[in-house]
Write an enzyme that holds these catalytic residues in place. Structure first.
Site, PDB file in Angstrom:
ATOM      1  N   ASP A 180       0.849  -1.187   0.000  1.00  0.00           N
ATOM      2  CA  ASP A 180       0.000   0.000   0.000  1.00  0.00           C
ATOM      3  C   ASP A 180       0.885   1.237   0.000  1.00  0.00           C
ATOM      4  OD1 ASP A 180      -2.369  -1.498   0.130  1.00  0.00           O
ATOM      5  OD2 ASP A 180      -2.161  -1.700   2.311  1.00  0.00           O
ATOM      6  N   LEU A 181       0.877   1.975  -1.082  1.00  0.00           N
ATOM      7  CA  LEU A 181       1.798   3.084  -1.288  1.00  0.00           C
ATOM      8  C   LEU A 181       1.737   4.088  -0.142  1.00  0.00           C
ATOM      9  CD1 LEU A 181       3.819   4.427  -3.234  1.00  0.00           C
ATOM     10  CD2 LEU A 181       1.857   5.630  -4.270  1.00  0.00           C
ATOM     11  N   ASP A 182       2.905   4.372   0.462  1.00  0.00           N
ATOM     12  CA  ASP A 182       3.062   5.387   1.517  1.00  0.00           C
ATOM     13  C   ASP A 182       2.194   5.119   2.743  1.00  0.00           C
ATOM     14  OD1 ASP A 182       4.891   6.763  -0.069  1.00  0.00           O
ATOM     15  OD2 ASP A 182       3.321   7.926  -1.050  1.00  0.00           O
ATOM     16  N   GLU A 183       1.785   3.871   2.944  1.00  0.00           N
ATOM     17  CA  GLU A 183       0.949   3.536   4.087  1.00  0.00           C
ATOM     18  C   GLU A 183       1.661   2.630   5.090  1.00  0.00           C
ATOM     19  OE1 GLU A 183      -2.099   4.704   4.725  1.00  0.00           O
ATOM     20  OE2 GLU A 183      -2.075   5.930   2.916  1.00  0.00           O
TER      21      GLU A 183
END
Length: 290
Positions: free
Chosen positions: A233-236
């Site tokens: 999950d991008l940037d999570e």
């Protein structure tokens, strides 16, 4: 970062799991029975009744390299089998092998290499991998191998396969020092090491391209940076460290970029140093940092 707690006979014990009475006593008991002397002990509980327990212990044990297997077996019997806890036993003398991925921006990369040279971060850097050739001479100036792996816009699988051939089994940590490519879920599953990213924002804000231009347009009074573990999950991913610096209407976009780069360097170097000293414990979507 060199010092007595990185010497041959020092170890680190990282424990986590469901909280219950007696964990600290059990850890201390096993170490004492094995002849170890506890140097420092940090612990945290999310809730004493049914919460999560975390502990980082630094200890000294004469001839640790030869006695580590026996200590690990004793810990497995008492912590793993009896209490159902997860633990990691680390010989502090062993430096983490850290590969750095980078694109064209050099500030985070060169800061990490400089800190590694000065022994401010307890690590070795076996390689730097980039999708551009620009920083090759800078990296080789530190006597570190540089690998240029171009990434095709249409299909990144070939590049990721080549990167995995370089990384798998050879590194303990991968650091994205402003590597401007999104890693696939397959890459993250196969690389066999945690991945730390530096994000040019105090997440979650101004995600995406041109953050400093957008920050200027919004008239922000703070710019920041976030170091986090990378997930699909991008940037999570779980956040390790964040920081900010004050700015004003007098600052240009270039000023914001310069000040932001300063924060990025500091935040990333702290996150990498803490990880290399086993101070960061992942717990689902969050972290405990000792």
């Amino acid at each position: 970062m060199s010092g007595p707690d990185h010497d041959e006979d020092y170890g680190r014990l990282i424990v986590q799991g469901a909280d219950r009475p007696g964990i600290v006593a059990t850890v201390s008991g096993v170490l004492t029975e094995q002849g170890a002397n506890i140097v420092s002990l940090d612990q945290s509980s999310s809730d004493p009744s049914g919460g999560r327990f975390f502990q980082r212990t630094v200890f000294h044990l004469a001839d640790l390299p030869t006695r580590a297997a026996g200590l690990n077996a004793a810990l497995e019997a008492r912590l793993g089998e009896q209490l159902g806890l997860e633990f990691r036993l680390v010989e502090a003398r062993r430096r983490k092998r850290v590969a750095i991925l980078v694109s064209r921006a050099d500030h985070c990369l060169l800061d990490l290499l400089w800190r590694q040279r000065r022994d401010e971060v307890h690590m070795t850097v076996p390689m730097v991998v980039s999708n551009h050739p620009d920083l090759g001479d800078d990296v080789r100036g530190f006597d570190i191998p540089f690998f240029h792996v171009p990434v095709a816009k249409e299909d990144k699988s070939a590049a990721e396969k080549e990167q995995l051939n370089l990384l798998k089994g050879n590194v303990d940590l991968v650091v994205l020092a402003r590597y401007m490519q999104i890693l696939s879920g397959d890459f993250l599953a196969e690389v066999g090491a945690p991945v730390i990213n530096i994000h040019h924002s105090f997440l979650p804000a101004f995600i995406g391209a041109g953050p400093y231009q957008r920050a200027k347009e919004r008239g922000v009074k703070l710019v920041g940076a976030t170091a986090h573990y990378v997930t699909e999950d991008l940037d999570e991913g779980p956040i390790i460290e964040q920081d900010v610096i004050r700015v004003s209407h007098r600052d240009s976009v270039a000023d914001l970029q310069r000040k932001g780069a300063d924060v990025e360097r500091l935040v990333l170097s702290r996150a990498v140093a803490w990880h290399c000293d086993d101070r960061v414990v992942r717990d689902g979507a969050t972290t405990v940092v000792f």
